[in-house]
Design a protein around this motif. Structure first.
Motif, short mmCIF file in Angstrom:
data_model
loop_
_atom_site.label_atom_id
_atom_site.label_comp_id
_atom_site.label_asym_id
_atom_site.label_seq_id
_atom_site.Cartn_x
_atom_site.Cartn_y
_atom_site.Cartn_z
N SER A 10 0.87 -0.98 0.01
CA SER A 10 0.01 0.10 -0.02
C SER A 10 0.66 1.32 0.07
N ARG A 11 0.30 2.48 -0.57
CA ARG A 11 0.92 3.53 -0.39
C ARG A 11 -0.05 4.75 0.02
N ALA A 12 0.59 5.83 0.86
CA ALA A 12 -0.02 7.21 1.00
C ALA A 12 0.31 7.97 0.00
N VAL A 13 -0.44 8.67 -0.83
CA VAL A 13 -0.16 9.63 -1.77
C VAL A 13 -0.14 11.11 -1.18
N VAL A 14 0.79 11.97 -1.25
CA VAL A 14 0.93 13.18 -1.07
C VAL A 14 1.21 14.14 -2.18
N THR A 15 0.45 15.01 -2.34
CA THR A 15 0.57 15.92 -3.48
C THR A 15 1.21 17.27 -3.01
N GLY A 16 1.95 17.95 -3.55
CA GLY A 16 2.54 19.13 -3.24
C GLY A 16 3.62 19.07 -2.37
N SER A 87 -3.93 3.78 0.38
CA SER A 87 -4.44 3.58 1.60
C SER A 87 -4.95 5.20 2.26
N ILE A 88 -3.95 5.90 1.88
CA ILE A 88 -4.21 7.48 2.22
C ILE A 88 -4.06 8.27 0.90
N LEU A 89 -4.87 9.13 0.84
CA LEU A 89 -4.83 10.49 -0.48
C LEU A 89 -4.53 11.79 0.37
N ALA A 90 -3.52 12.59 0.45
CA ALA A 90 -3.47 13.88 1.05
C ALA A 90 -3.47 14.66 -0.28
N ASN A 91 -4.53 15.41 -0.42
CA ASN A 91 -4.94 16.32 -1.61
C ASN A 91 -4.42 17.53 -1.08
N ASN A 92 -2.95 18.05 -1.04
CA ASN A 92 -2.41 19.19 -0.54
C ASN A 92 -2.06 20.16 -1.60
N ALA A 93 -1.63 19.68 -2.72
CA ALA A 93 -1.13 20.58 -3.59
C ALA A 93 -2.17 22.02 -3.80
N GLY A 94 -1.42 23.30 -4.04
CA GLY A 94 -2.33 24.18 -4.33
C GLY A 94 -1.57 25.55 -4.37
N ILE A 95 -1.82 26.45 -4.99
CA ILE A 95 -1.26 27.78 -5.25
C ILE A 95 -2.47 29.03 -5.03
N ALA A 96 -1.84 30.13 -4.69
CA ALA A 96 -2.77 31.28 -4.62
C ALA A 96 -2.20 32.16 -5.13
N THR A 97 -3.08 33.49 -5.39
CA THR A 97 -2.84 34.89 -5.86
C THR A 97 -3.32 35.77 -5.14
N PHE A 98 -2.88 36.94 -5.09
CA PHE A 98 -3.43 38.16 -4.45
C PHE A 98 -3.64 39.36 -5.28
N GLY A 99 -4.47 40.01 -5.16
CA GLY A 99 -4.61 41.50 -5.86
C GLY A 99 -5.84 41.48 -6.81
N PRO A 100 -6.48 42.36 -7.28
CA PRO A 100 -7.53 42.47 -8.37
C PRO A 100 -7.52 41.27 -9.49
N LEU A 101 -8.74 40.75 -9.64
CA LEU A 101 -8.61 39.66 -10.54
C LEU A 101 -8.24 40.47 -11.99
N ALA A 102 -8.69 41.55 -12.26
CA ALA A 102 -8.52 41.99 -13.87
C ALA A 102 -6.93 42.20 -14.04
N LYS A 103 -6.35 42.50 -12.89
CA LYS A 103 -4.89 42.63 -13.13
C LYS A 103 -3.90 41.65 -13.14
#
Length: 272
Positions: A10-16, A87-103
């Motif tokens: 078995s495997r535990a999967v970790v993203t990010g 056995s375990i899935l850790a859905n961790n990967a993610g990114i973020a942005t800041f500021g007005p969406l139009a820019k």
């Protein structure tokens, strides 16, 4: 049945897993005896981490250098995981942005949705049937306190994490009688250590030190919570405050206040 004990197949999967909470989760799972499949774009970092974990814990660690914002690459990974014993899935990967969406860069915003939403959904779909068939398994979703409320100047990230938060708790209701644990981690700001003045980002500069939470302790408490099948883990004062504000405060009042703070996070730091 809940979370299965570690086994050779078995495997535990970790993203990010190349940084932050993901790396801390990988370290903690290896320390608990789980074989791993660690996923991130930066293959060299993953290979170094895998070598460390094999030496420290003698556990099997497989590396998948995958860009989870690429649908084709995600499809290949999902095809593999559907045939593996996860056995375990850790859905961790993610990114973020800041500021007005139009820019902001439209291509990056679209990639953010594919990573934060589509990859989480697809990977869960890939491993869920086998967990249901075995009546055991654990799925950890890394959402965010930001997903509890509208946040101007953080629109794509907040919306994507709202999906993760709701998806996690909805799925939890579906598999409640199937022996599968589903836990949502909704953290505030986390980091491994306090950076020097030269290394500090704009986020470091605007978020006071006492509001940051340590990634190692977050990983440990989250895996403990997954083992107990706790619905949600909300570490840190800021994330708890945002959860309360998102649930009980009028949005027409809180959104402009929070939005002004997040606008600061998108501004380029002065100097240099």
């Amino acid at each position: 049945m809940g979370i299965p004990a570690p086994s050779p197949q078995s495997r535990a999967v970790v993203t990010g897993a190349s940084s932050g909470i993901g790396m801390a989760l990988a370290r903690e799972l290896a320390a608990r005896g789980y074989g791993l499949i660690i996923v991130a774009r930066r293959g060299e970092i993953l290979e170094n981490l895998a070598a460390q974990l094999r030496e420290q814990h003698g556990t099997a660690v497989e590396v998948r250098a995958v860009d989870l914002s690429d649908p084709t690459a995600v499809a290949v990974l999902c095809g593999e995981l559907a045939q593996r014993e996860v056995s375990i899935l850790a859905n961790n990967a993610g990114i973020a942005t800041f500021g007005p969406l139009a820019k902001l860069d439209p291509a990056y915003e679209q990639a953010q949705v594919r990573l934060n939403v589509n990859a989480v959904h697809d990977l869960t779909l890939a491993v869920l049937p086998q967990m249901v068939a075995r009546r055991s398994g654990g799925i950890l979703m890394v959402g965010s306190a930001a997903g509890n409320m509208p946040i101007p100047n953080n629109a794509t990230y907040a919306a994507s994490k709202a999906f993760v938060n709701t998806f996690s708790e909805s799925l939890r209701g579906e598999v409640a009688d199937s022996g599968i644990h589903v836990t949502l981690l909704a953290p505030g700001p986390v980091r491994d250590a306090t950076p020097s003045a030269e290394e500090a980002t704009n986020v470091d500069a605007n978020v006071p030190d006492f509001l940051w939470h340590d990634t190692t302790s977050v990983a440990r408490m989250t895996l403990d919570a997954l083992g107990r099948n706790k619905m949600r883990v909300v570490p840190g004062a800021l994330s708890k405050a945002m959860s309360v504000a998102g649930g009980y405060s009028p949005r027409k009042i809180t959104a402009p206040i929070v939005g002004r703070f997040y606008r600061k996070l998108g501004e380029q730091p002065s100097g240099d």
